[in-house]
Every structure is written in C-alpha cells, then in structure tokens.
Design a protein around this motif. Structure first.
Motif, PDB file in Angstrom:
ATOM      1  N   CYS A 224       1.192  -1.852   0.586  1.00  0.00           N
ATOM      2  CA  CYS A 224       0.120  -0.338   0.056  1.00  0.00           C
ATOM      3  C   CYS A 224       0.474   1.361  -0.074  1.00  0.00           C
ATOM      4  CB  CYS A 224      -1.205  -0.029   1.242  1.00  0.00           C
ATOM      5  SG  CYS A 224      -2.043  -1.243   1.135  1.00  0.00           S
ATOM      6  N   ARG A 225       2.295   1.177   0.803  1.00  0.00           N
ATOM      7  CA  ARG A 225       2.193   2.396   0.680  1.00  0.00           C
ATOM      8  C   ARG A 225       3.996   2.387  -0.354  1.00  0.00           C
ATOM      9  NH1 ARG A 225       5.154   1.565   6.720  1.00  0.00           N
ATOM     10  NH2 ARG A 225       3.452   1.953   7.739  1.00  0.00           N
ATOM     11  N   ASP A 226       3.872   1.131  -1.155  1.00  0.00           N
ATOM     12  CA  ASP A 226       4.220   1.422  -2.751  1.00  0.00           C
ATOM     13  C   ASP A 226       3.616   2.043  -3.459  1.00  0.00           C
ATOM     14  OD1 ASP A 226       6.667   0.460  -1.386  1.00  0.00           O
ATOM     15  OD2 ASP A 226       6.550  -1.677  -2.448  1.00  0.00           O
ATOM     16  N   ASN A 227       2.179   2.009  -3.251  1.00  0.00           N
ATOM     17  CA  ASN A 227       0.764   1.951  -3.995  1.00  0.00           C
ATOM     18  C   ASN A 227       1.182   3.877  -4.164  1.00  0.00           C
ATOM     19  OD1 ASN A 227       0.847  -0.201  -5.667  1.00  0.00           O
ATOM     20  ND2 ASN A 227      -0.712  -0.653  -4.447  1.00  0.00           N
ATOM     21  N   GLU A 228       0.947   4.100  -2.381  1.00  0.00           N
ATOM     22  CA  GLU A 228       0.712   5.737  -2.200  1.00  0.00           C
ATOM     23  C   GLU A 228       1.924   6.158  -3.448  1.00  0.00           C
ATOM     24  OE1 GLU A 228       0.421   5.324   1.525  1.00  0.00           O
ATOM     25  OE2 GLU A 228      -1.458   4.775   2.143  1.00  0.00           O
ATOM     26  N   GLY A 229       3.344   5.824  -2.666  1.00  0.00           N
ATOM     27  CA  GLY A 229       4.306   6.388  -3.339  1.00  0.00           C
ATOM     28  C   GLY A 229       4.366   6.481  -5.264  1.00  0.00           C
ATOM     29  N   TYR A 230       3.913   5.288  -5.405  1.00  0.00           N
ATOM     30  CA  TYR A 230       3.656   5.016  -7.133  1.00  0.00           C
ATOM     31  C   TYR A 230       2.746   6.753  -7.655  1.00  0.00           C
ATOM     32  CZ  TYR A 230       6.112   1.176  -7.137  1.00  0.00           C
ATOM     33  OH  TYR A 230       7.107  -0.050  -6.835  1.00  0.00           O
TER      34      TYR A 230
ATOM     35  N   THR B 200       2.814  14.600  -8.579  1.00  0.00           N
ATOM     36  CA  THR B 200       3.534  14.714  -9.008  1.00  0.00           C
ATOM     37  C   THR B 200       3.909  14.751 -11.246  1.00  0.00           C
ATOM     38  OG1 THR B 200       4.229  14.637  -7.565  1.00  0.00           O
ATOM     39  CG2 THR B 200       5.827  16.033  -9.148  1.00  0.00           C
ATOM     40  N   LEU B 201       3.791  14.377 -11.299  1.00  0.00           N
ATOM     41  CA  LEU B 201       4.483  13.987 -13.366  1.00  0.00           C
ATOM     42  C   LEU B 201       2.815  15.062 -13.470  1.00  0.00           C
ATOM     43  CD1 LEU B 201       6.231  10.799 -13.906  1.00  0.00           C
ATOM     44  CD2 LEU B 201       7.244  13.077 -13.508  1.00  0.00           C
ATOM     45  N   ARG B 202       2.158  14.506 -13.062  1.00  0.00           N
ATOM     46  CA  ARG B 202       0.787  14.993 -14.332  1.00  0.00           C
ATOM     47  C   ARG B 202       0.671  17.090 -13.699  1.00  0.00           C
ATOM     48  NH1 ARG B 202      -2.974  11.361 -12.425  1.00  0.00           N
ATOM     49  NH2 ARG B 202      -2.769   9.466 -13.926  1.00  0.00           N
ATOM     50  N   GLN B 203       1.042  17.037 -12.666  1.00  0.00           N
ATOM     51  CA  GLN B 203       1.283  18.562 -12.659  1.00  0.00           C
ATOM     52  C   GLN B 203       2.108  19.146 -13.148  1.00  0.00           C
ATOM     53  OE1 GLN B 203       1.965  18.211  -8.352  1.00  0.00           O
ATOM     54  NE2 GLN B 203      -0.516  18.402  -7.835  1.00  0.00           N
ATOM     55  N   LYS B 204       3.448  18.552 -13.674  1.00  0.00           N
ATOM     56  CA  LYS B 204       4.652  19.212 -13.975  1.00  0.00           C
ATOM     57  C   LYS B 204       4.145  18.518 -15.842  1.00  0.00           C
ATOM     58  CE  LYS B 204       8.097  18.298 -11.327  1.00  0.00           C
ATOM     59  NZ  LYS B 204       9.737  17.135 -10.893  1.00  0.00           N
ATOM     60  N   ASN B 205       2.935  18.486 -15.817  1.00  0.00           N
ATOM     61  CA  ASN B 205       2.339  18.228 -17.352  1.00  0.00           C
ATOM     62  C   ASN B 205       3.664  17.151 -18.074  1.00  0.00           C
ATOM     63  OD1 ASN B 205       0.290  19.173 -17.963  1.00  0.00           O
ATOM     64  ND2 ASN B 205       0.802  21.206 -18.135  1.00  0.00           N
ATOM     65  N   GLN B 206       4.210  16.599 -17.073  1.00  0.00           N
ATOM     66  CA  GLN B 206       5.468  15.320 -18.449  1.00  0.00           C
ATOM     67  C   GLN B 206       4.583  14.126 -19.165  1.00  0.00           C
ATOM     68  OE1 GLN B 206       8.224  14.744 -15.674  1.00  0.00           O
ATOM     69  NE2 GLN B 206       9.724  16.526 -15.863  1.00  0.00           N
ATOM     70  N   PHE B 207       3.781  13.813 -18.353  1.00  0.00           N
ATOM     71  CA  PHE B 207       2.728  12.958 -19.402  1.00  0.00           C
ATOM     72  C   PHE B 207       1.578  13.432 -18.713  1.00  0.00           C
ATOM     73  CE2 PHE B 207       6.269  10.501 -17.242  1.00  0.00           C
ATOM     74  CZ  PHE B 207       7.265  10.244 -18.424  1.00  0.00           C
ATOM     75  N   PRO B 208       0.731  14.014 -19.872  1.00  0.00           N
ATOM     76  CA  PRO B 208      -0.550  14.364 -20.236  1.00  0.00           C
ATOM     77  C   PRO B 208      -1.280  13.885 -20.604  1.00  0.00           C
ATOM     78  CG  PRO B 208       0.706  15.882 -21.503  1.00  0.00           C
ATOM     79  CD  PRO B 208       2.185  14.702 -21.234  1.00  0.00           C
ATOM     80  N   GLY B 209      -1.097  12.604 -21.457  1.00  0.00           N
ATOM     81  CA  GLY B 209      -2.367  12.091 -21.825  1.00  0.00           C
ATOM     82  C   GLY B 209      -2.288  10.144 -20.379  1.00  0.00           C
ATOM     83  N   ILE B 210      -1.819  10.597 -19.133  1.00  0.00           N
ATOM     84  CA  ILE B 210      -1.678   9.548 -18.834  1.00  0.00           C
ATOM     85  C   ILE B 210      -3.230   9.915 -17.408  1.00  0.00           C
ATOM     86  CG2 ILE B 210      -1.029   7.306 -16.971  1.00  0.00           C
ATOM     87  CD1 ILE B 210       1.652   8.217 -18.239  1.00  0.00           C
ATOM     88  N   GLU B 211      -4.173   8.736 -17.165  1.00  0.00           N
ATOM     89  CA  GLU B 211      -4.745   9.020 -16.679  1.00  0.00           C
ATOM     90  C   GLU B 211      -4.809   8.391 -15.533  1.00  0.00           C
ATOM     91  OE1 GLU B 211      -9.149   8.281 -18.684  1.00  0.00           O
ATOM     92  OE2 GLU B 211      -8.177   9.168 -20.289  1.00  0.00           O
TER      93      GLU B 211
END
Length: 100
Positions: free
Chosen positions: A70-76, A82-93
């Motif tokens: 669960c902790r690993d999943n929370e980290g992922y 964080t990556l979405r906020q940086k718009n590095q991977f906008p296509g990943i939902e």
C-alpha cells in the motif's frame, strides 16, 4: 469323592493362576498404552503449538507485506500526480480515479 474335590480344586487354582497372569499382562499393556497415549498427546500439543506459531508469523508477514504494498502504491500515485502537475505525461490518466 475327596480325590475328585482335590482335582476340582486344583483345576480352579490353575484357572485362577492363569487368570491372574492374564490380568497382570493386561495391566502392563494398559500402562504401556497410557504411556504411549501421553507421549502422543504431548507431541500433538507441541506440533499444534508450532503450527499456531507459524500461522501467527505468516499472518504478520502478510500484514507487513500488505502495508508495504500500500505504501509503495501511495508513493507511485504521488509520483504520477507530481508528473501530471509538471505536465510531463499529460496523456496518462489516473487509473484509480474511476474506482469507488
């Protein structure tokens, strides 16, 4: 008649002696069986204790593994957010967004 009574008495004494020997043998067997039963009971109790202990250890391991997963999943998920906020991977939902 006296001779007949003596013979009868001797036969009864022989039977009594034989029965007494049988009783002693059966008592010895009974003691052996009780000892064997006690030993088996102790072994069974010991084995049950070991199995209970192993079961408890395995349950603890499962619980710790589940917590770690669960902790690993929370980290992922945090990394993905964080990556979405940086718009590095906008296509990943977010795969968990639709899960209720």
């Amino acid at each position: 008649e006296l001779l007949s009574l003596k013979q009868e008495n001797q036969e009864k004494e022989d039977k009594l002696k034989h029965l007494s020997e049988m009783i002693r043998d059966l008592q010895g067997q009974n003691i052996d069986l009780k000892t064997s039963l006690d030993n088996r009971t102790k072994n069974l109790e010991k084995r049950n204790s070991q199995v209970s202990e192993e079961n408890m250890v395995l349950k603890e391991r499962i619980s710790k593994t589940e917590i770690r997963r669960c902790r690993d999943n929370e980290g992922y998920m945090s990394d993905i957010k964080t990556l979405r906020q940086k718009n590095q991977f906008p296509g990943i939902e977010d795969p968990c967004a639709n899960v209720q």
